[in-house]
Design a protein around this motif. Structure first.
Motif, short mmCIF file in Angstrom:
data_model
loop_
_atom_site.label_atom_id
_atom_site.label_comp_id
_atom_site.label_asym_id
_atom_site.label_seq_id
_atom_site.Cartn_x
_atom_site.Cartn_y
_atom_site.Cartn_z
N VAL A 22 0.84 -1.20 0.00
CA VAL A 22 0.00 0.00 0.00
C VAL A 22 0.88 1.26 0.00
O VAL A 22 0.67 2.19 -0.78
N MET A 31 4.01 1.66 -0.94
CA MET A 31 4.71 1.85 -2.21
C MET A 31 3.76 2.36 -3.28
O MET A 31 4.12 3.22 -4.09
N GLY A 32 2.55 1.81 -3.28
CA GLY A 32 1.57 2.26 -4.27
C GLY A 32 1.17 3.71 -4.05
O GLY A 32 0.92 4.45 -5.01
N LEU A 33 1.13 4.13 -2.78
CA LEU A 33 0.66 5.48 -2.47
C LEU A 33 1.74 6.54 -2.64
O LEU A 33 1.44 7.73 -2.64
N HIS A 34 2.98 6.10 -2.80
CA HIS A 34 4.10 7.04 -2.78
C HIS A 34 3.88 8.22 -3.73
O HIS A 34 3.93 9.38 -3.32
N LEU A 35 3.61 7.92 -5.01
CA LEU A 35 3.43 9.00 -5.99
C LEU A 35 2.19 9.83 -5.70
O LEU A 35 2.19 11.05 -5.82
N PHE A 36 1.13 9.16 -5.26
CA PHE A 36 -0.12 9.85 -4.94
C PHE A 36 0.11 10.85 -3.80
O PHE A 36 -0.36 11.99 -3.84
N MET A 37 0.85 10.43 -2.81
CA MET A 37 1.13 11.30 -1.67
C MET A 37 1.94 12.51 -2.11
O MET A 37 1.73 13.62 -1.62
N ILE A 38 2.87 12.27 -3.02
CA ILE A 38 3.64 13.41 -3.55
C ILE A 38 2.69 14.38 -4.25
O ILE A 38 2.75 15.59 -4.06
N ARG A 39 1.77 13.82 -5.04
CA ARG A 39 0.87 14.67 -5.81
C ARG A 39 -0.04 15.51 -4.90
O ARG A 39 -0.25 16.69 -5.15
N ILE A 89 9.38 5.66 3.45
CA ILE A 89 8.85 5.83 2.09
C ILE A 89 8.03 7.11 2.00
O ILE A 89 8.27 7.96 1.13
#
Lengths: 263, 283, 311
Positions: free
Chosen positions: A112, A114-122, A206
């Motif tokens: 979860v 790792m999957g959220l990493h980019l979303f959290m950045i956005r 992360i």
């Protein structure tokens, strides 16, 4: 089973489950205790001084306590209503609700994160303590709901109806009558959630992206350091923090208990 | 407002959180694992499943998680039966729960202190004139990892199992004895129908947790073969994020395995109990 | 045949019972009656082997089984509740002892005997039901079948009807009594209900304060309690140096024992009065067709001819 065996078993349990932490403490205040010494020959507070004099570490300590407390509070806010609904009602699709809540227990949380990493950045939550708090909710929320639900299960509903018939409103019944009776569950829930939050390294690494420095982030490079007294002191800090938190929590709950009597 | 609607509203914040974070996280991991330009939709999976590194890590991960979870559950069960029988009223049995207050990586350090080649047990055995203390930390068999998990998880098993034993109707045990049942039969027919489902569930929680946990294997494991989460983390941050699809694919595979095991076990638990808890053979 | 000799049980400092001796012939139903706390249930559990005796011996068909484990004794205990295994069907419950217990049989023989027993308790159609689907009385019947299919040398019953409601209790009592007679089971029955005790037993043992007060046929014990304690437990009447049965007491004479009417009671179509006799610190239920007020002071006189229950 006679008394001798009982005492023996009791000592064995304490030896295995509690004594190692005492050993760690002795290690943290010993001086020059090296292989193959079985016992230390000198004591010193050098390890603890090293820990307390590191400003980065003190900052991390406050970050950790802050994040942990926020995670606990947020868990209470989300888990209490859900636990109440699951315990005192039999809604249609109860199994669905339960499965969704237990989801993070039955899948790896790392996936979860790792999957959220980019979303959290956005959404701008990455590299900030908000993102870290949110990601810490994942491994804690299922346990919070579970503990609070079994707390509600044990509550005697007659009591609440008593309150209602005496003219207390639903809100006052909840905060004035029910929550005080839930104190034991709230306590175990709070402490468990805090410890889980305190134990997170990889999720913080992360989502925090190295910007949010909690104690575990500082701890990992320390782990294999040659200076045993310092590492032992740092490790001991992790054992002490839950106890400190427990004291704070007790104070908060005690104040609440006093307040609830005046309602 | 109907009770069902009210319940769903009360549970809504948690459900929303799970949807926005947990479900979305898994979905995005999946998306990132298949979005590989030009190389084919499932190229990351093909690469993952044909690589030797993955299978080595997979093997060690399943081995460590399975052994640790089974041993925790078995020892925890043994302890609970002992505690229940002899310490029902003694509050200090809570001492067993103490390790739950200690973070995993701090427990890992305890293992280092006691079991590493320079640790206390090695010191004791050297002082006793014994040479060749075995390597138990950062060892290829992951014994240090397993020991740490046991110390941390046995208390959890006790915590989950003790209520079952406290609520058991022990007159059933006497009834079974009176009918001539031996100790093993009594365990099987009086205790297991109640504790079995909890044991399976706790095993499942532990197995899935250990399969996806990073902290202890990175501190006490070895670089090759490393456990899956350690490998995934390494790939995730490899230069230029080039290995990210591979890391995500691995996580998706791990999720699938975990979810499938969970579904299977929970289904078995449900089905075996529904029959006799509610009846239904006859009206 | 069951023989108990000088049985004694202590829990720490407290003596639950001591000097308990009695016997029951093969095929007989012996019944221990006594108030709660008299030690009768502990005695039963000791005979079953679930608690060890502090002293004394238990002989079964001449064999000393005092130190045998519960699971080895050819004795089965029936509890106040049926305690069926919830995860097993009715048939599996009955076959339990034949599968795991003392009398192990092969699958075929086991099922045949269990089905035969199921027929005897008239519950064939419930073969595949789970205990959760049965009523209280049905559960107790299955528990009885589960015990008897083992052909125990001794069956112990610990107030097995006390968890049932009154009318069901009555009918199940009659049923169990004739069932035990038919099967010629030696049994030891424990109850605090004197009516049940008299009805169920071939031999009655009165226990109070951790000791046997009297034993004999139910007829003798009921009509001729030997001492005050036995009279308290089982007798209908007053005890004043000797037993005076209620049937020889009359309300309304000029002299006799001074009593106070507590309340009327109606049984079997007759009016009775519960009368408190303060001088003896006893109460007695006496037949009378005269009307009395509650709290009214009356005299109870003794009519010798009416003794021994001849009304």
């Amino acid at each position: 089973m006679n008394k001798f065996w009982k005492v023996l078993l009791a000592s064995l349990l304490i030896l295995v489950f509690v004594a190692p932490v005492l050993f760690l403490f002795i290690r943290s205040v010993s001086f020059g205790w090296r292989f193959p010494d079985v016992l230390p020959d000198a004591f010193s507070l050098r390890g603890w001084q090293a820990v307390w004099s590191d400003p980065q570490l003190i900052r991390a300590l406050w970050t950790t306590i802050g994040i942990g407390t926020a995670v606990v509070v947020l868990n209470y806010l989300l888990a209490l209503p859900a636990a109440y609904a699951l315990s005192h009602h039999e809604p249609r699709g109860k199994a669905v609700i339960e499965t969704v809540i237990m989801l993070p227990i039955f899948v790896p949380v790392l996936a979860v994160a790792m999957g959220l990493h980019l979303f959290m950045i956005r959404i701008g939550a990455a590299d900030s303590w908000i993102g870290v708090v949110l990601i810490h909710m994942l491994p804690t929320l299922p346990y919070a709901v579970r503990i609070l639900k079994s707390g509600f299960d044990r509550l005697q509903t007659d009591w609440m109806w008593q309150g209602r018939t005496l003219g207390m409103g639903p809100v006052r019944t909840f905060f004035g009558l029910m929550l005080p009776m839930m104190l034991p569950s709230l306590r175990s829930c709070g402490i468990l959630v805090f410890v889980i939050s305190l134990s997170q390294y990889v999720l913080t690494a992360i989502i925090g992206g190295g910007r949010v420095t909690t104690l575990p982030i500082l701890y990992f490079p320390f782990f294999s350091s040659a200076d045993e007294a310092v590492t032992a002191s740092f490790t001991m800090l992790f054992a002490l923090l839950p106890i400190v938190f427990l004291v704070l929590l007790e104070t908060a709950l005690y104040t609440y208990h006093k307040w609830s009597r005046t309602v | 407002m109907s009770s069902s609607v009210k319940s769903w509203l009360l549970a809504l914040p948690v459900l929303l959180f799970m949807a926005v974070f947990a479900a979305q996280g898994l979905y995005r991991a999946w998306l990132e694992s298949v979005q590989v330009d030009g190389a084919g939709l499932f190229s990351a999976y093909t690469e993952l499943l044909t690589g030797r590194t993955f299978w080595a890590s997979f093997g060690i991960s399943v081995y460590v998680s399975f052994i640790s979870a089974v041993l925790s559950v078995v020892i925890g069960l043994w302890l609970v039966r002992l505690l229940h029988r002899y310490f029902l009223r003694d509050d200090w049995k809570l001492a067993v729960w103490f390790p739950m207050l200690i973070p995993h990586f701090a427990a890992a350090y305890l293992t280092v202190l006691f079991f590493s080649p320079g640790g206390w047990f090695a010191s004791v055995s050297a002082s006793a004139g014994l040479d060749g203390f075995p390597i138990l930390v950062n060892d290829p068999l992951y014994i240090g990892v397993i020991l740490t998990y046991l110390w941390k998880e046995i208390p959890f098993v006790v915590l989950m199992l003790l209520p079952v034993y406290q609520e058991l109707d022990w007159r059933m045990e006497e009834a079974a004895r009176s009918l001539g049942a031996g100790a093993w039969t009594r365990f099987k027919t009086v205790e297991l129908p109640w504790s079995g489902p909890v044991l399976l569930e706790v095993w499942l929680i532990l197995f899935v947790f250990m399969l996806g946990a990073y902290e202890i294997p990175v501190l006490l494991g070895v670089t090759y073969p490393s456990m899956l989460p350690v490998l995934a983390f390494e790939w995730f941050y490899q230069a230029g994020w080039s290995q990210r699809p591979l890391a995500q694919a691995m996580m998706v595979v791990l999720t699938a395995i975990s979810a499938f095991t969970a579904f299977l076990l929970l289904y078995i638990i449900q089905r075996s109990r529904r029959r006799w808890l509610r009846g239904g053979m006859r009206a | 045949m069951l023989e108990i000799k000088k049985a004694e049980k202590q829990f720490g400092e407290r003596t639950v019972f001591s000097g308990v001796s009695f016997s029951a012939e093969a095929g007989e139903t012996a019944c221990i009656v006594g108030p709660s706390g008299c030690g009768k249930t502990t005695l039963l559990r000791a005979v079953a082997g679930l608690v060890p005796l502090s002293d004394g011996t238990v002989l079964l068909d001449g064999e000393d089984i005092t130190s045998w484990k519960a699971e080895q004794r050819p004795v089965v205990l029936l509890f106040q509740e049926a305690l069926l295994f919830p995860q097993l069907t009715v048939l599996e419950n009955i076959a339990y002892g034949l599968k795991y217990g003392r009398r192990k049989l092969g699958r075929r023989a086991r099922l045949a005997e269990s089905r035969a027993m199921l027929q005897k308790i008239e519950m064939e159609q419930w073969e595949n039901a789970y205990p959760v689907e049965l009523s209280g009385g049905q559960k107790q019947r299955v528990a009885l079948a589960r015990a008897l299919v083992l052909k125990p040398k001794l069956l112990l019953l610990d107030e097995p009807f006390s968890s049932l409601d009154a009318s069901l209790r009555q009918s199940l009592r009659t049923w169990v009594r004739s069932f035990l007679r038919e099967e010629e089971v030696t049994s030891l029955f424990v109850t605090h209900d004197k009516e049940e005790a008299v009805m169920m037993s071939d031999r009655l043992i009165v226990m109070k304060d951790g000791a046997v007060q009297q034993q004999g046929t139910p007829e003798t014990v009921y009509h001729q309690p030997e001492n005050r304690a036995a009279a308290d437990v089982i007798g209908d009447g007053l005890y004043d140096e000797r037993f005076i049965p209620a049937s020889s007491l009359t309300i309304g004479a000029a002299d006799g024992y001074s009593g106070i009417i507590e309340h009327p009671q109606f049984m079997h179509g007759y009016r009775f009065y519960r009368v408190n006799v303060p001088s003896l610190k006893q109460t007695v239920v006496v037949l009378s067709d005269t009307l009395y007020e509650e709290g009214e002071a009356v005299k109870l006189s003794v009519t010798e001819e009416k003794e021994n229950g001849a009304l």
